[in-house]
Design a protein around this motif. Structure first.
Motif, PDB file in Angstrom:
ATOM      1  N   ASN A 148      31.752   7.335 -21.834  1.00  0.00           N
ATOM      2  CA  ASN A 148      31.528   7.544 -20.464  1.00  0.00           C
ATOM      3  C   ASN A 148      30.236   8.101 -20.446  1.00  0.00           C
ATOM      4  O   ASN A 148      29.949   9.188 -21.428  1.00  0.00           O
ATOM      5  CB  ASN A 148      32.452   8.063 -19.563  1.00  0.00           C
ATOM      6  CG  ASN A 148      34.171   7.644 -19.877  1.00  0.00           C
ATOM      7  OD1 ASN A 148      34.297   6.500 -19.985  1.00  0.00           O
ATOM      8  ND2 ASN A 148      35.002   8.589 -19.683  1.00  0.00           N
ATOM      9  N   LYS A 150      32.899  -0.756 -14.662  1.00  0.00           N
ATOM     10  CA  LYS A 150      33.380   0.526 -14.077  1.00  0.00           C
ATOM     11  C   LYS A 150      34.896   1.081 -13.849  1.00  0.00           C
ATOM     12  O   LYS A 150      35.620   0.062 -13.584  1.00  0.00           O
ATOM     13  CB  LYS A 150      32.782   0.505 -12.706  1.00  0.00           C
ATOM     14  CG  LYS A 150      31.281   0.481 -12.594  1.00  0.00           C
ATOM     15  CD  LYS A 150      30.727   0.847 -11.172  1.00  0.00           C
ATOM     16  CE  LYS A 150      29.053   0.605 -11.185  1.00  0.00           C
ATOM     17  NZ  LYS A 150      28.459   1.879 -11.956  1.00  0.00           N
ATOM     18  N   ASN A 151      35.127   2.461 -13.965  1.00  0.00           N
ATOM     19  CA  ASN A 151      36.467   2.483 -13.773  1.00  0.00           C
ATOM     20  C   ASN A 151      36.854   2.739 -12.236  1.00  0.00           C
ATOM     21  O   ASN A 151      35.991   2.570 -11.497  1.00  0.00           O
ATOM     22  CB  ASN A 151      36.834   3.878 -14.702  1.00  0.00           C
ATOM     23  CG  ASN A 151      36.334   5.170 -13.887  1.00  0.00           C
ATOM     24  OD1 ASN A 151      35.798   5.030 -12.950  1.00  0.00           O
ATOM     25  ND2 ASN A 151      36.189   6.041 -14.828  1.00  0.00           N
ATOM     26  N   PRO A 152      38.157   2.875 -11.756  1.00  0.00           N
ATOM     27  CA  PRO A 152      38.361   2.949 -10.459  1.00  0.00           C
ATOM     28  C   PRO A 152      37.501   4.067  -9.593  1.00  0.00           C
ATOM     29  O   PRO A 152      37.630   3.998  -8.238  1.00  0.00           O
ATOM     30  CB  PRO A 152      39.945   3.432 -10.474  1.00  0.00           C
ATOM     31  CG  PRO A 152      40.329   2.666 -11.643  1.00  0.00           C
ATOM     32  CD  PRO A 152      39.275   3.016 -12.665  1.00  0.00           C
ATOM     33  N   TRP A 153      36.746   5.018 -10.179  1.00  0.00           N
ATOM     34  CA  TRP A 153      36.277   6.030  -9.716  1.00  0.00           C
ATOM     35  C   TRP A 153      34.693   5.747  -9.692  1.00  0.00           C
ATOM     36  O   TRP A 153      33.867   6.697  -9.295  1.00  0.00           O
ATOM     37  CB  TRP A 153      36.645   7.499 -10.246  1.00  0.00           C
ATOM     38  CG  TRP A 153      37.960   7.570 -10.191  1.00  0.00           C
ATOM     39  CD1 TRP A 153      38.613   8.198  -9.298  1.00  0.00           C
ATOM     40  CD2 TRP A 153      38.941   7.454 -11.178  1.00  0.00           C
ATOM     41  NE1 TRP A 153      39.960   8.253  -9.178  1.00  0.00           N
ATOM     42  CE2 TRP A 153      40.097   7.683 -10.587  1.00  0.00           C
ATOM     43  CE3 TRP A 153      38.947   6.612 -12.381  1.00  0.00           C
ATOM     44  CZ2 TRP A 153      41.474   7.332 -11.281  1.00  0.00           C
ATOM     45  CZ3 TRP A 153      40.285   6.423 -12.937  1.00  0.00           C
ATOM     46  CH2 TRP A 153      41.234   6.958 -12.529  1.00  0.00           C
ATOM     47  N   GLY A 154      34.276   4.598 -10.037  1.00  0.00           N
ATOM     48  CA  GLY A 154      32.896   4.156 -10.181  1.00  0.00           C
ATOM     49  C   GLY A 154      31.996   4.614 -11.455  1.00  0.00           C
ATOM     50  O   GLY A 154      30.828   4.581 -11.479  1.00  0.00           O
ATOM     51  N   VAL A 155      32.762   4.956 -12.377  1.00  0.00           N
ATOM     52  CA  VAL A 155      32.194   5.874 -13.764  1.00  0.00           C
ATOM     53  C   VAL A 155      31.825   4.399 -14.692  1.00  0.00           C
ATOM     54  O   VAL A 155      32.902   3.814 -14.854  1.00  0.00           O
ATOM     55  CB  VAL A 155      32.801   6.877 -14.118  1.00  0.00           C
ATOM     56  CG1 VAL A 155      32.209   7.289 -15.457  1.00  0.00           C
ATOM     57  CG2 VAL A 155      33.019   7.925 -13.229  1.00  0.00           C
ATOM     58  N   ASP A 181      35.805   9.327 -24.529  1.00  0.00           N
ATOM     59  CA  ASP A 181      36.715   9.687 -23.412  1.00  0.00           C
ATOM     60  C   ASP A 181      38.395   9.515 -24.557  1.00  0.00           C
ATOM     61  O   ASP A 181      38.651   8.676 -24.687  1.00  0.00           O
ATOM     62  CB  ASP A 181      36.834   8.542 -22.605  1.00  0.00           C
ATOM     63  CG  ASP A 181      37.923   8.891 -21.349  1.00  0.00           C
ATOM     64  OD1 ASP A 181      38.664   9.655 -21.667  1.00  0.00           O
ATOM     65  OD2 ASP A 181      37.962   7.711 -20.466  1.00  0.00           O
TER      66      ASP A 181
END
Length: 174
Positions: free
Chosen positions: A172, A123-128, A7
């Motif tokens: 990611n 996990k990032n804020p978008w669930g990744v 990323d």
């Protein structure tokens, strides 16, 4: 095997080198692509690759950056990429690895071993899913054909030979 990509928004590949034998000049590359094929939570069976756009070197000094892009150093027009391809990964401790591979700068390929630490996962804020790493190695720039230098009137040289390469990166799922 899972595929993960670097990323770039959360990654920095940098370096430092001794200047005039008294201070360090630091810089980075903004054009970085990379991947981890395998499990980033256990790198022992992974395949790691990096491609760096040599023309994206940045030391916060335009004249120096242009000199580094020139034939005296990276010759970025003729050799646009710096690459790394892992060949062996050894776990040295909990979340610590020696990642050895082929580092190519200009037209020279040499073995280099990065000390790599897995710094965390979540996990990032978008669930990744994301995984972080720090890596470091030291190389001789002369061994890669980066031989330009200038003798100093007071003794010594303008640019040191030993380069410390560092990376802080996040991967990611691809």
């Amino acid at each position: 095997m899972a595929n993960w990509k670097v990323d770039i928004a959360h990654t920095e590949v940098g370096f430092k080198v001794k200047h005039m034998m008294v201070t360090n000049v630091r810089g980075n590359f903004t054009g970085v692509e990379g991947s981890v094929e395998g499990d980033p939570n256990d790198l022992t069976d992974a395949k790691i690759t990096f491609n760096i756009d040599a023309s994206t070197i940045n030391t916060n000094n335009e004249d120096r950056d242009n000199h580094l892009r020139s034939e005296d150093f990276f010759d970025a027009e003729k050799y646009p990429e710096i690459t790394f391809n892992s060949t062996e990964i050894v776990e040295t401790g909990e979340d610590e690895y020696d990642v050895t591979g082929d580092l190519t700068i200009k037209d020279t390929t040499k073995k280099a071993t990065f000390k790599v630490t897995r710094t965390g996962a979540g996990k990032n804020p978008w669930g990744v899913d994301v995984v972080g790493f720090e890596a470091e190695t030291k190389i001789s720039r002369k061994e890669f054909g980066l031989t330009w230098n200038q003798a100093l009137e007071t003794g010594g040289v303008l640019v040191g030979d030993e380069i410390t390469i560092t990376a802080e990166l996040q991967v990611n799922p691809a």
